[in-house]
Design an enzyme around this catalytic site. Sequence first.
Site, mmCIF file in Angstrom:
data_model
loop_
_atom_site.group_PDB
_atom_site.id
_atom_site.type_symbol
_atom_site.label_atom_id
_atom_site.label_comp_id
_atom_site.label_asym_id
_atom_site.label_seq_id
_atom_site.Cartn_x
_atom_site.Cartn_y
_atom_site.Cartn_z
ATOM 1 N N SER A 8 0.838 -1.197 0.000
ATOM 2 C CA SER A 8 0.000 0.000 0.000
ATOM 3 C C SER A 8 0.873 1.247 0.000
ATOM 4 O O SER A 8 1.619 1.509 0.949
ATOM 5 C CB SER A 8 -0.910 0.015 1.235
ATOM 6 O OG SER A 8 -1.584 1.256 1.276
ATOM 7 N N HIS A 33 -1.261 -1.147 -4.166
ATOM 8 C CA HIS A 33 -2.536 -0.748 -3.565
ATOM 9 C C HIS A 33 -2.527 0.758 -3.339
ATOM 10 O O HIS A 33 -1.594 1.317 -2.757
ATOM 11 C CB HIS A 33 -2.711 -1.497 -2.239
ATOM 12 C CG HIS A 33 -4.029 -1.291 -1.573
ATOM 13 N ND1 HIS A 33 -5.161 -1.993 -1.909
ATOM 14 C CD2 HIS A 33 -4.394 -0.454 -0.572
ATOM 15 C CE1 HIS A 33 -6.170 -1.608 -1.154
ATOM 16 N NE2 HIS A 33 -5.738 -0.662 -0.324
ATOM 17 N N ASP A 35 -4.666 3.987 -1.905
ATOM 18 C CA ASP A 35 -5.770 4.378 -1.023
ATOM 19 C C ASP A 35 -6.242 5.800 -1.295
ATOM 20 O O ASP A 35 -5.474 6.748 -1.126
ATOM 21 C CB ASP A 35 -5.312 4.308 0.442
ATOM 22 C CG ASP A 35 -5.160 2.881 0.925
ATOM 23 O OD1 ASP A 35 -6.065 2.075 0.675
ATOM 24 O OD2 ASP A 35 -4.131 2.583 1.558
ATOM 25 N N MET A 37 -8.788 8.669 -0.036
ATOM 26 C CA MET A 37 -9.607 9.055 1.126
ATOM 27 C C MET A 37 -10.104 10.472 0.942
ATOM 28 O O MET A 37 -9.339 11.341 0.508
ATOM 29 C CB MET A 37 -8.764 8.981 2.395
ATOM 30 C CG MET A 37 -8.110 7.638 2.615
ATOM 31 S SD MET A 37 -7.066 7.686 4.072
ATOM 32 C CE MET A 37 -6.413 6.022 4.065
ATOM 33 N N HIS A 66 -8.341 1.669 -4.074
ATOM 34 C CA HIS A 66 -9.315 1.466 -2.988
ATOM 35 C C HIS A 66 -9.963 2.816 -2.676
ATOM 36 O O HIS A 66 -9.327 3.695 -2.091
ATOM 37 C CB HIS A 66 -8.538 0.909 -1.776
ATOM 38 C CG HIS A 66 -9.358 0.707 -0.546
ATOM 39 N ND1 HIS A 66 -8.787 0.461 0.684
ATOM 40 C CD2 HIS A 66 -10.698 0.695 -0.337
ATOM 41 C CE1 HIS A 66 -9.741 0.322 1.589
ATOM 42 N NE2 HIS A 66 -10.909 0.468 0.999
ATOM 43 N N MET A 68 -12.067 5.040 -0.653
ATOM 44 C CA MET A 68 -12.728 5.262 0.644
ATOM 45 C C MET A 68 -13.381 6.632 0.570
ATOM 46 O O MET A 68 -12.953 7.589 1.239
ATOM 47 C CB MET A 68 -11.685 5.187 1.775
ATOM 48 C CG MET A 68 -11.219 3.768 2.037
ATOM 49 S SD MET A 68 -9.701 3.700 2.995
ATOM 50 C CE MET A 68 -8.522 3.818 1.671
ATOM 51 N N MET A 137 -11.812 -5.280 5.300
ATOM 52 C CA MET A 137 -10.982 -4.355 6.074
ATOM 53 C C MET A 137 -10.684 -4.991 7.432
ATOM 54 O O MET A 137 -11.610 -5.370 8.156
ATOM 55 C CB MET A 137 -11.699 -3.018 6.282
ATOM 56 C CG MET A 137 -11.920 -2.198 5.027
ATOM 57 S SD MET A 137 -10.423 -1.853 4.090
ATOM 58 C CE MET A 137 -9.393 -1.026 5.302
ATOM 59 N N GLY A 145 -0.897 1.806 9.401
ATOM 60 C CA GLY A 145 -0.178 1.537 10.649
ATOM 61 C C GLY A 145 -1.036 1.171 11.841
ATOM 62 O O GLY A 145 -0.591 1.289 12.979
ATOM 63 N N ASP A 175 -7.042 -6.062 4.049
ATOM 64 C CA ASP A 175 -6.426 -4.740 4.079
ATOM 65 C C ASP A 175 -6.403 -4.164 5.491
ATOM 66 O O ASP A 175 -7.459 -3.879 6.070
ATOM 67 C CB ASP A 175 -7.206 -3.808 3.135
ATOM 68 C CG ASP A 175 -6.529 -2.458 2.958
ATOM 69 O OD1 ASP A 175 -5.393 -2.292 3.422
ATOM 70 O OD2 ASP A 175 -7.171 -1.571 2.357
#
Length: 223
Positions: A8, A33, A35, A37, A66, A68, A137, A145, A175
């Site tokens: 990621s 991957h 992310d 957001m 991904h 979100m 998830m 983290g 994930d």
Amino acid sequence: MEHLIAPSVLAADFGNLKNDLSMINLSNADWLHVDIMDGRFVPNISFGMAIVKRMNELCEKPLDVHLMIVEPEKYIEEFRAAGADVITVHYEACPHIHRTLQQIKASGAKAGIALNPGTPVSAVSDLIEDADLFCLMSVNPGFGGQKFIYQTLPKVRQLKSMIDEKNSQTVIEIDGGVGLQNAEELLKAGARVLVAGSAVFKAEDPLDVISRMKSIGKDTLIA
Ligand code: DX5
Ligand code: ZN
């Protein structure tokens, strides 16, 4: 069946993206991957299409995007044009998820559904044949983290048996909080794609971590 490793990029050094993505190109990783957001669906904001486009130019691996974000259907074609190969939307963000999956497939990308830790896998029992991937998830989405939520394991087993029952080729991705400490257990439970942010990018030797994750089960899983 061989499993896939998807580091990621959220945990990468954004000041040295070129270096970090060259490392990924040299590695045994299968996907990158990515992310996204929006500060609405999740409390954090990451980055948008311009950065995804640049990542696609620098990275030779398929991009596993991904989303979100709320109203992901507004941005599917743009993320596809930026280079997304897999586009995953959240079950909780899509009132018309069946339509959104069709839209993703029509764009030419593989279509994934992500489920928050609080969403039971039974929620997607009528969607098994419509998604190429289910992303479970194993942390609350929004930050890298975090600590792996162990209740994810029975969910993986349950979803795997739902998929097998339908003879479907849909794969399960995990994930959040994934690393060498839990990868084998997840693969045994039925996961096929492992996302790992901090475990890869914060390691002293990211290439070695990726190789070790990739070779897990070479002896143990094949009976
Ligand atoms: C969490 C993101 C994850 C995150 C994983 O909201 O969806 O993909 O980057 O990071 P680690 O592996 O550090 O938990
Ligand atoms: Zn993610």
